[in-house]
Design a protein around this motif. Structure first.
Motif: not given
Length: 194
Positions: A157-186
């Motif tokens: 629902d809301k962007d949030f950060s993943l702060n890595l040890k290197s000081g780099k911040n990665l952002v999880f972006h808000s949105g709806n993520y659809t189920y992808d049956k091609s990923l992994g076994d299930f």
């Protein structure tokens, strides 16, 4: 006149019975959003490390992304989605039960590590084609047949950060993520971070 009344009463009873049965079938197929994560089974970082990374060349530290609970920001971290996550490099993981044996990776020695079992965890990966980091949340078994496809859309629902040890911040972006049956076994969900 009594035949008309009898007909109307019969029609009324049939209508009430039909409406009642419809409501019962609707409630049987509706799924409580708070129960979805509990009904689905996921591969955690332990599983991913021991199966998918065995025999591959280690390129730097393996970074685990973990979360204590499933949930959405708009629902006070309840419901089906993700509202926060944190990282740790596997070399710095505390040794608390359960302990796993990480297979020897090329150029690295075999070591024991612990990955938290609460909530969920996965591996931070990099897609050279898109030049972006991502995580895959993979299912360990098929989606139960009584959960409708529309209910398994994963939400942030809301962007949030993943702060890595290197000081780099990665952002999880808000949105709806659809189920992808091609990923992994299930099947599962791929979430790109910037």
């Amino acid at each position: 006149m009594s035949k008309i009344k009898l007909g109307l009463v019969t029609l009324f009873i049939v209508t009430i019975a039909f409406i009642s049965c419809s409501k019962d079938s609707d409630s049987a197929t509706s799924i409580d959003e708070n129960s979805i994560a509990g009904r689905l089974k996921f591969l955690n970082a332990n599983d991913r490390i021991s199966t998918s990374l065995a025999g591959k060349k280690a390129e730097g530290d393996i970074i685990i992304v973990q979360w204590d609970e499933w949930g959405r920001a708009s629902k006070n971290c309840g419901g089906w989605g993700l509202c926060n996550a944190e990282w740790f490099p596997i070399e710095e993981a505390p040794i608390d039960p359960p302990i796993i044996e990480v297979p020897e990776l090329e150029g690295k020695s075999s070591k024991q590590y612990s990955v938290p079992q609460n909530g969920g965890s996965t591996i931070l990966e990099f897609d050279a084609k898109t030049n972006k980091h991502y995580i895959d949340i993979l299912l360990a078994e098929s989606v139960p047949s009584d959960i409708p496809g529309s209910a398994i859309t994963f939400k942030i629902d809301k962007d949030f950060s993943l702060n890595l040890k290197s000081g780099k911040n990665l952002v999880f972006h808000s949105g709806n993520y659809t189920y992808d049956k091609s990923l992994g076994d299930f099947g599962g969900y791929r979430i790109y971070l910037d």
